[in-house]
Design an enzyme around this catalytic site. Structure first.
Site, PDB file in Angstrom:
ATOM      1  N   LYS A 119       0.826  -1.210   0.000  1.00 38.29           N
ATOM      2  CA  LYS A 119       0.000   0.000   0.000  1.00 38.29           C
ATOM      3  C   LYS A 119       0.866   1.269   0.000  1.00 38.29           C
ATOM      4  O   LYS A 119       2.063   1.217   0.311  1.00 38.29           O
ATOM      5  CB  LYS A 119      -0.932  -0.033   1.216  1.00 38.29           C
ATOM      6  N   THR A 134      -6.226  -7.382  10.322  1.00 36.68           N
ATOM      7  CA  THR A 134      -6.505  -6.120   9.615  1.00 36.68           C
ATOM      8  C   THR A 134      -6.106  -4.907  10.452  1.00 36.68           C
ATOM      9  O   THR A 134      -5.546  -3.934   9.939  1.00 36.68           O
ATOM     10  CB  THR A 134      -8.015  -6.037   9.277  1.00 36.68           C
ATOM     11  N   ASN A 140      -2.485   0.148   7.038  1.00 39.01           N
ATOM     12  CA  ASN A 140      -2.000  -1.163   7.494  1.00 39.01           C
ATOM     13  C   ASN A 140      -1.077  -1.851   6.486  1.00 39.01           C
ATOM     14  O   ASN A 140      -0.960  -3.065   6.458  1.00 39.01           O
ATOM     15  CB  ASN A 140      -3.174  -2.047   7.922  1.00 39.01           C
ATOM     16  N   ARG A 192      -2.180 -14.264   4.254  1.00 38.32           N
ATOM     17  CA  ARG A 192      -3.050 -13.653   5.281  1.00 38.32           C
ATOM     18  C   ARG A 192      -2.411 -13.793   6.674  1.00 38.32           C
ATOM     19  O   ARG A 192      -2.432 -12.867   7.473  1.00 38.32           O
ATOM     20  CB  ARG A 192      -4.449 -14.300   5.293  1.00 38.32           C
ATOM     21  N   GLU A 199      -9.205 -10.018  -8.379  1.00 36.59           N
ATOM     22  CA  GLU A 199      -8.243  -8.931  -8.174  1.00 36.59           C
ATOM     23  C   GLU A 199      -7.088  -9.026  -9.187  1.00 36.59           C
ATOM     24  O   GLU A 199      -6.659  -8.014  -9.728  1.00 36.59           O
ATOM     25  CB  GLU A 199      -7.734  -8.941  -6.728  1.00 36.59           C
ATOM     26  N   TYR A 217     -12.149  -2.501  -4.116  1.00 42.54           N
ATOM     27  CA  TYR A 217     -12.763  -2.541  -2.781  1.00 42.54           C
ATOM     28  C   TYR A 217     -14.291  -2.536  -2.846  1.00 42.54           C
ATOM     29  O   TYR A 217     -14.944  -2.139  -1.876  1.00 42.54           O
ATOM     30  CB  TYR A 217     -12.261  -1.356  -1.947  1.00 42.54           C
ATOM     31  N   HIS A 277      -2.184  -5.212   1.404  1.00 39.11           N
ATOM     32  CA  HIS A 277      -3.462  -5.855   1.080  1.00 39.11           C
ATOM     33  C   HIS A 277      -3.165  -7.264   0.618  1.00 39.11           C
ATOM     34  O   HIS A 277      -2.230  -7.475  -0.154  1.00 39.11           O
ATOM     35  CB  HIS A 277      -4.191  -5.103  -0.047  1.00 39.11           C
TER      36      HIS A 277
HETATM   37  P1  DAT Z   1      -8.110  -6.797   5.055  1.00 37.73           P
HETATM   38  O1  DAT Z   1      -7.299  -5.707   4.381  1.00 37.73           O
HETATM   39  O2  DAT Z   1      -7.392  -7.386   6.228  1.00 37.73           O
HETATM   40  O3  DAT Z   1      -8.611  -7.835   4.092  1.00 37.73           O
HETATM   41  P2  DAT Z   1     -10.841  -5.758   5.060  1.00 37.73           P
HETATM   42  O4  DAT Z   1     -11.010  -6.402   3.736  1.00 37.73           O
HETATM   43  O5  DAT Z   1     -11.865  -6.022   6.108  1.00 37.73           O
HETATM   44  O6  DAT Z   1      -9.399  -6.081   5.691  1.00 37.73           O
HETATM   45  O7  DAT Z   1     -10.782  -4.165   4.870  1.00 37.73           O
HETATM   46  C1  DAT Z   1     -10.108  -3.605   3.768  1.00 37.73           C
HETATM   47  C2  DAT Z   1      -9.352  -2.402   4.243  1.00 37.73           C
HETATM   48  O8  DAT Z   1     -10.266  -1.401   4.687  1.00 37.73           O
HETATM   49  C3  DAT Z   1      -8.434  -2.649   5.439  1.00 37.73           C
HETATM   50  O9  DAT Z   1      -7.173  -3.163   5.058  1.00 37.73           O
HETATM   51  C4  DAT Z   1      -8.330  -1.292   6.048  1.00 37.73           C
HETATM   52  C5  DAT Z   1      -9.702  -0.688   5.787  1.00 37.73           C
HETATM   53  N1  DAT Z   1     -10.587  -0.863   6.951  1.00 37.73           N
HETATM   54  C6  DAT Z   1     -11.184  -1.998   7.355  1.00 37.73           C
HETATM   55  N2  DAT Z   1     -11.913  -1.813   8.456  1.00 37.73           N
HETATM   56  C7  DAT Z   1     -11.791  -0.489   8.755  1.00 37.73           C
HETATM   57  C8  DAT Z   1     -12.309   0.355   9.776  1.00 37.73           C
HETATM   58  N3  DAT Z   1     -13.120  -0.130  10.734  1.00 37.73           N
HETATM   59  N4  DAT Z   1     -11.934   1.665   9.771  1.00 37.73           N
HETATM   60  C9  DAT Z   1     -11.129   2.156   8.809  1.00 37.73           C
HETATM   61  N5  DAT Z   1     -10.604   1.414   7.806  1.00 37.73           N
HETATM   62  C10 DAT Z   1     -10.929   0.114   7.784  1.00 37.73           C
HETATM   63 MG    MG Z   2     -10.011  -7.776   2.588  1.00 39.11          MG
END
Ligand code: DAT
Ligand code: MG
Length: 147
Positions: free
Chosen positions: A4, A86, A107, A80, A121, A44, A110
């Site tokens: 990222k 996350t 974070n 993962r 993707e 997303y 991805h």
């Molecule tokens: P991951 O990236 O672990 O697959 P995800 O698919 O649930 O997690 O979410 C995608 C991204 O969105 C994540 O890397 C960071 C952001 N995100 C997720 N939950 C969030 C939240 N509660 N507040 C702000 N950003 C968030």
């Molecule tokens: Mg995800």
């Protein structure tokens, strides 16, 4: 996976690639690009109704990313697990997010969450010609089999 914008800005790209590569997964495609809003919204799409969606799109398009396709046994689970939770505050030390993150919105990495989403993707970021099919002699020492 995507390295990222925060990770690229912080000079963590090599470290992140190295951790995944060292697990034994094979790089089969890489590309650096700055995502536009349309690509970010497709990537997303599953989060489009979440309150953080706008922030997420704006962050992921803010600066270049590196997209990488890794191939190997249990690639999704391995990546993962190597990424960590996350939310970096919950991610275990020793994971990428647990070692390099503080904030859920920043974070650093991805990773696709299933084979199905990985295929979607990969199709967003790469043409079939950009994905390499090649053998590594070392794979028999990593998995005990050729693939
Ligand atoms: P991951 O990236 O672990 O697959 P995800 O698919 O649930 O997690 O979410 C995608 C991204 O969105 C994540 O890397 C960071 C952001 N995100 C997720 N939950 C969030 C939240 N509660 N507040 C702000 N950003 C968030
Ligand atoms: Mg995800």
């Amino acid at each position: 996976m995507l390295i990222k914008p925060d990770a690229i800005q912080r000079g963590l790209a090599g470290e992140i690639i190295s951790r995944i590569e060292k697990r034994g997964l094979k790089i089969v495609a890489t590309r650096m690009l700055q995502m536009d809003a349309a690509l970010a919204q497709r990537h997303y799409a599953i989060h489009k109704d979440r309150i953080f969606f706008h922030e997420l799109v704006s962050f992921i398009t803010s600066s270049p990313v590196i997209a990488i396709v890794f191939q190997g046994k249990n690639a999704i689970e391995i990546i993962r697990q190597t990424m960590g939770d996350t939310d970096p505050a919950k991610a275990k030390p020793g994971t990428i997010r647990g070692d390099f993150g503080l904030d859920i919105g920043h974070n650093v990495i991805h990773g696709s969450d299933s084979v199905e989403s990985a295929l979607k993707e990969i199709d967003l970021f790469f043409t079939p010609k950009e994905i390499f099919d090649y053998q590594r002699d070392i794979d028999k020492w990593i998995t005990g089999e050729d693939f």
